[in-house]
Write a protein that holds these residues in place. Structure first.
Motif: not given
Length: 304
Positions: A147-150, A154-160, A178-181
């Motif tokens: 959860k914290k890694v996700s 997200v916080k650092y806008d790095r999903e991509h 937790e985060n399918p993106r």
């Protein structure tokens, strides 16, 4: 007679369709979107960003005060000389790295550390290298860690710019839930399933949620251990695993579907060459300068 002819024609049709889709998978599957392409991957090597590495590979653990740190080992004896678990200490209590550390995938080789011996936080990496893709191995089956890694991604806008996972299928499933993106790696059971589908001809018909296949080159075991000390069964298993995994047609099929193939951890020109000849997207190395020099000499670039 008619039944035999029907069965033969059906099997022939299946084989031809499978062969066609193996070569042209986009006839059935939409190619996955590739936000980045990584050919030069640095195995736990932040300094490689200055060399122009395409990706950093790192491992994450959780401290007692729930800080996400970058550490391969759960126990810090090897890296710091102190026999303690990461999860048993607050971040401020973690011991510093030793001045000299062994290189895991190179026999009898050590590297010197820099002046900063602190075990880094994952957020430190994100802040230092905001535009560099990162490959995260979730080392512990811990819901809070995932959860914290996700949240940090997200916080650092790095999903991509992130891919995560583990050899454990349970951890990968939790990551995806937790985060399918955030794209996920193939777990070890899924690699075995992938091979089963490939060798039965079913792979072209099966959808895949993973976007990255990260596998070892089994033959490198002879460079990590004295080949004369390997038993006959160890040599046979290595030979078999290498022949099953290192398949150019498999890699070409996956990359045509937008699934990148990374081979680890390679540290000499011979293995670099073999990986790229097989059609691997990228190579993970302990020696970023060595890999960069090889790629420059051989004209290997994203323009290929």
């Amino acid at each position: 007679m008619c039944a035999a002819v029907y069965v033969l024609s059906t099997v022939t049709g299946y084989v031809l369709t499978s062969a066609l889709l193996l070569k042209c998978p986009t006839l059935l599957h939409r190619k996955k979107r590739e936000n980045f392409l990584s050919q030069h991957i640095s195995h736990r090597g932040g300094d490689a960003v200055n060399l122009g590495t395409d990706m950093l590979e790192l491992d994450c653990q959780l401290t007692k005060d729930e800080q996400v740190v970058v550490s391969h080992d759960s126990n810090l004896k090897r890296a710091t000389g102190v026999n303690t678990q990461v999860c048993d200490m607050a971040y401020s209590e973690l011991p510093p790295y030793l001045c000299k550390l062994g290189v895991t995938f190179q026999r009898e080789c050590f590297c010197e550390g820099g002046e900063d011996k602190r075990i880094p936080l994952l957020r430190d990496v994100f802040e230092a290298f905001p535009n560099t893709p990162v490959n995260i191995d979730i080392k512990v089956n811990n819901d809070t860690l995932i959860k914290k890694v996700s949240e940090l991604v997200v916080k650092y806008d790095r999903e991509h710019l992130t891919v995560w996972g583990n050899a454990s299928n349970e951890i990968v499933k939790k990551c995806y839930k937790e985060n399918p993106r955030i794209p996920v790696l193939f777990s070890f059971p899924r690699v075995l399933q992938l091979l089963g589908l490939f060798y039965t001809g079913l792979l072209p018909f099966v959808p895949l949620k993973e976007q990255f296949l990260e596998i070892p080159m089994p033959s490198i075991i002879t460079k990590l251990k004295d080949p004369n000390r390997l038993t006959k069964s160890q040599r046979f298993i290595t030979w078999l695993a290498d022949n099953l995994l290192m398949r150019k047609s498999l890699f070409e099929h996956l990359t045509a579907r937008g699934i990148q193939v990374y081979i680890w951890v390679l540290n000499d020109d011979e293995d670099f060459q073999r990986a790229f000849d097989l059609g691997a997207t990228g190579v993970m190395t302990d020696f970023p300068t060595r890999l960069k020099d090889f790629m420059d000499r051989n004209g290997i670039s994203k323009l290929q």
